[in-house]
Design a protein around this motif. Sequence first.
Motif, PDB file in Angstrom:
ATOM      1  N   ALA A  64     -78.758   4.573  36.952  1.00 42.82           N
ATOM      2  CA  ALA A  64     -78.153   3.515  37.756  1.00 42.82           C
ATOM      3  C   ALA A  64     -77.218   4.143  38.785  1.00 42.82           C
ATOM      4  O   ALA A  64     -76.285   4.869  38.417  1.00 42.82           O
ATOM      5  CB  ALA A  64     -77.389   2.536  36.879  1.00 42.82           C
ATOM      6  N   ASN A  65     -77.464   3.887  40.053  1.00 47.22           N
ATOM      7  CA  ASN A  65     -76.597   4.365  41.124  1.00 47.22           C
ATOM      8  C   ASN A  65     -75.610   3.253  41.463  1.00 47.22           C
ATOM      9  O   ASN A  65     -75.956   2.295  42.163  1.00 47.22           O
ATOM     10  CB  ASN A  65     -77.426   4.744  42.355  1.00 47.22           C
ATOM     11  CG  ASN A  65     -78.318   5.936  42.098  1.00 47.22           C
ATOM     12  OD1 ASN A  65     -77.865   6.948  41.564  1.00 47.22           O
ATOM     13  ND2 ASN A  65     -79.586   5.835  42.458  1.00 47.22           N
ATOM     14  N   PHE A  78     -79.301  11.241  45.401  1.00 50.14           N
ATOM     15  CA  PHE A  78     -79.378  10.961  43.966  1.00 50.14           C
ATOM     16  C   PHE A  78     -80.604  10.105  43.637  1.00 50.14           C
ATOM     17  O   PHE A  78     -81.269  10.328  42.613  1.00 50.14           O
ATOM     18  CB  PHE A  78     -78.111  10.253  43.490  1.00 50.14           C
ATOM     19  CG  PHE A  78     -77.044  11.193  42.994  1.00 50.14           C
ATOM     20  CD1 PHE A  78     -77.239  11.945  41.854  1.00 50.14           C
ATOM     21  CD2 PHE A  78     -75.840  11.316  43.671  1.00 50.14           C
ATOM     22  CE1 PHE A  78     -76.251  12.815  41.391  1.00 50.14           C
ATOM     23  CE2 PHE A  78     -74.853  12.184  43.223  1.00 50.14           C
ATOM     24  CZ  PHE A  78     -75.063  12.935  42.088  1.00 50.14           C
ATOM     25  N   GLU A  79     -80.903   9.136  44.481  1.00 47.95           N
ATOM     26  CA  GLU A  79     -82.056   8.287  44.220  1.00 47.95           C
ATOM     27  C   GLU A  79     -83.348   9.100  44.266  1.00 47.95           C
ATOM     28  O   GLU A  79     -84.217   8.968  43.396  1.00 47.95           O
ATOM     29  CB  GLU A  79     -82.111   7.143  45.232  1.00 47.95           C
ATOM     30  CG  GLU A  79     -83.241   6.154  44.963  1.00 47.95           C
ATOM     31  CD  GLU A  79     -83.200   4.945  45.882  1.00 47.95           C
ATOM     32  OE1 GLU A  79     -84.062   4.056  45.709  1.00 47.95           O
ATOM     33  OE2 GLU A  79     -82.330   4.894  46.775  1.00 47.95           O
ATOM     34  N   ASN A  91     -80.210   0.339  41.658  1.00 50.64           N
ATOM     35  CA  ASN A  91     -79.244   0.562  42.734  1.00 50.64           C
ATOM     36  C   ASN A  91     -78.320  -0.644  42.871  1.00 50.64           C
ATOM     37  O   ASN A  91     -78.775  -1.784  42.951  1.00 50.64           O
ATOM     38  CB  ASN A  91     -79.956   0.836  44.057  1.00 50.64           C
ATOM     39  CG  ASN A  91     -80.691   2.160  44.051  1.00 50.64           C
ATOM     40  OD1 ASN A  91     -80.150   3.170  43.618  1.00 50.64           O
ATOM     41  ND2 ASN A  91     -81.929   2.165  44.507  1.00 50.64           N
ATOM     42  N   PHE A  92     -77.037  -0.359  42.877  1.00 56.15           N
ATOM     43  CA  PHE A  92     -76.004  -1.387  42.932  1.00 56.15           C
ATOM     44  C   PHE A  92     -75.470  -1.507  44.354  1.00 56.15           C
ATOM     45  O   PHE A  92     -75.152  -0.505  45.001  1.00 56.15           O
ATOM     46  CB  PHE A  92     -74.863  -1.011  41.982  1.00 56.15           C
ATOM     47  CG  PHE A  92     -73.627  -1.848  42.120  1.00 56.15           C
ATOM     48  CD1 PHE A  92     -73.525  -3.073  41.491  1.00 56.15           C
ATOM     49  CD2 PHE A  92     -72.551  -1.395  42.880  1.00 56.15           C
ATOM     50  CE1 PHE A  92     -72.383  -3.834  41.615  1.00 56.15           C
ATOM     51  CE2 PHE A  92     -71.407  -2.148  43.010  1.00 56.15           C
ATOM     52  CZ  PHE A  92     -71.317  -3.380  42.376  1.00 56.15           C
ATOM     53  N   ALA A 114     -76.446  -2.779  29.358  1.00 56.93           N
ATOM     54  CA  ALA A 114     -77.294  -3.721  28.628  1.00 56.93           C
ATOM     55  C   ALA A 114     -78.728  -3.716  29.137  1.00 56.93           C
ATOM     56  O   ALA A 114     -79.649  -4.119  28.416  1.00 56.93           O
ATOM     57  CB  ALA A 114     -76.707  -5.131  28.724  1.00 56.93           C
ATOM     58  N   MET A 115     -78.943  -3.250  30.375  1.00 55.71           N
ATOM     59  CA  MET A 115     -80.291  -3.153  30.936  1.00 55.71           C
ATOM     60  C   MET A 115     -81.010  -1.890  30.483  1.00 55.71           C
ATOM     61  O   MET A 115     -82.161  -1.664  30.844  1.00 55.71           O
ATOM     62  CB  MET A 115     -80.231  -3.170  32.468  1.00 55.71           C
ATOM     63  CG  MET A 115     -79.750  -4.467  33.065  1.00 55.71           C
ATOM     64  SD  MET A 115     -79.724  -4.360  34.876  1.00 55.71           S
ATOM     65  CE  MET A 115     -78.918  -5.924  35.287  1.00 55.71           C
ATOM     66  N   GLY A 116     -80.332  -1.061  29.699  1.00 56.97           N
ATOM     67  CA  GLY A 116     -80.969   0.145  29.193  1.00 56.97           C
ATOM     68  C   GLY A 116     -80.694   1.392  29.994  1.00 56.97           C
ATOM     69  O   GLY A 116     -81.442   2.379  29.904  1.00 56.97           O
ATOM     70  N   THR A 117     -79.608   1.401  30.754  1.00 59.47           N
ATOM     71  CA  THR A 117     -79.273   2.556  31.575  1.00 59.47           C
ATOM     72  C   THR A 117     -78.925   3.762  30.697  1.00 59.47           C
ATOM     73  O   THR A 117     -78.182   3.644  29.724  1.00 59.47           O
ATOM     74  CB  THR A 117     -78.092   2.225  32.505  1.00 59.47           C
ATOM     75  OG1 THR A 117     -78.504   1.213  33.419  1.00 59.47           O
ATOM     76  CG2 THR A 117     -77.636   3.454  33.282  1.00 59.47           C
ATOM     77  N   ASP A 118     -79.447   4.924  31.079  1.00 57.32           N
ATOM     78  CA  ASP A 118     -79.158   6.171  30.367  1.00 57.32           C
ATOM     79  C   ASP A 118     -78.090   6.999  31.070  1.00 57.32           C
ATOM     80  O   ASP A 118     -77.333   7.719  30.422  1.00 57.32           O
ATOM     81  CB  ASP A 118     -80.426   7.013  30.241  1.00 57.32           C
ATOM     82  CG  ASP A 118     -81.488   6.316  29.418  1.00 57.32           C
ATOM     83  OD1 ASP A 118     -81.342   6.290  28.187  1.00 57.32           O
ATOM     84  OD2 ASP A 118     -82.445   5.780  30.009  1.00 57.32           O
ATOM     85  N   MET A 119     -78.050   6.927  32.409  1.00 59.62           N
ATOM     86  CA  MET A 119     -77.064   7.662  33.196  1.00 59.62           C
ATOM     87  C   MET A 119     -76.558   6.787  34.326  1.00 59.62           C
ATOM     88  O   MET A 119     -77.324   6.007  34.912  1.00 59.62           O
ATOM     89  CB  MET A 119     -77.663   8.950  33.765  1.00 59.62           C
ATOM     90  CG  MET A 119     -77.836  10.056  32.753  1.00 59.62           C
ATOM     91  SD  MET A 119     -78.681  11.497  33.453  1.00 59.62           S
ATOM     92  CE  MET A 119     -80.393  10.993  33.284  1.00 59.62           C
ATOM     93  N   MET A 120     -75.271   6.906  34.615  1.00 56.69           N
ATOM     94  CA  MET A 120     -74.654   6.167  35.707  1.00 56.69           C
ATOM     95  C   MET A 120     -74.059   7.141  36.709  1.00 56.69           C
ATOM     96  O   MET A 120     -73.288   8.030  36.334  1.00 56.69           O
ATOM     97  CB  MET A 120     -73.553   5.228  35.189  1.00 56.69           C
ATOM     98  CG  MET A 120     -74.046   4.150  34.250  1.00 56.69           C
ATOM     99  SD  MET A 120     -72.691   3.046  33.724  1.00 56.69           S
ATOM    100  CE  MET A 120     -73.589   1.979  32.571  1.00 56.69           C
TER     101      MET A 120
END
Length: 366
Positions: A64-65, A78-79, A91-92, A114-120
Amino acid sequence: MYAEGVPFSAFGMATSIWTRHHILSLADFTPLEYDTVLQTASSFREVLSRRTKKVPTLQGQVVANLFFESSTRTRSSFELAAKRLSADTLNFTPGTSSLSKGETILDTAKTYLAMGTDMMVIRHREAGVPQAIANEMDRLGVRVGVLNAGDGQHEHPSQALLDLFTICTLLDPAYPRLDLLKDKKIAIVGDILHSRVARSNIWSLTASGAEVHLAGPPTLLPQLFANFVKEKKDKGFKIKNKSDESDSAFILSPLSFQRKLFLHWSLAPALKDADFVMTLRLQKERMTSHLLPSLREYHQQFGITRDRLKLCKPEVKVLHPGPVNRGVEISSDLMDDPQFSLISQQVTSGVAVRMALLYLMGSGKN
């Protein structure tokens, strides 16, 4: 899981020695960690040179960016890095998010969790936000890695690491490593006060044994800037004054190696015999008062030009983290001159380095 043509040691050994769950600052990075990043990035640089540029190393993971502050280069880099590793990306965009409805930053992060993100990957105009999110993830007991993509006037670790990678691959394309910079002189010129890039580069470049010389107007490089390096005193750093031709000089000595940092309020002593010159963008959006008479006067005193590079070593190279104010921090013709400029190489290095960081953080999940 490993890319064709990439040695197993580039990945297997890297993951076996990497223990850092979050990447928030370079202040406590060890030489071994720097070399791990450099050599992993070198392997991914080879991947990016092939026709098929995608590898399955992070397949099934979600990156998640969360960029609460505008960015073009860092966010796109990063994307692309996440996609090259076969990760899914979220992408936020703050302007269309629930922040405008009163949601807190931590609640936003937990929504992505909660959406299952592994890295932020976090970028924010306020210092400490990535650390706060990392603390919350740890408190919740979830194994979500947080990577600081720039927070206020604190740090920008991935930019400093790609700068380091750009320089080291120039010195040894086959085997970039930290000790290549030992005893090199590197000048960082410009708005040091507001620059998170400068702060991260201070830690990475001085860890190599290089002499780092900071140069800028007194309003953008105050004597009190030395307090920044004193923050780590309780972790083994010792600082003492040293008199020479510089306006100010500090020797930082951690327990395992010596760091050398010099402050100048004029440009010439910083450039004299320099091997590399890094010029910084004027952080106009972060300036809270009129700290400069004019951009024209700044360029006359601290702008990097061909004539000023004559003070440096003949093979000197110039870097800039971007975006560039042409004709302010650096002359336009010099910026586009491949004999001196490493700016385009920095952008290219960014994808490989950020692939390495995401891989090292996420490798324990596969």
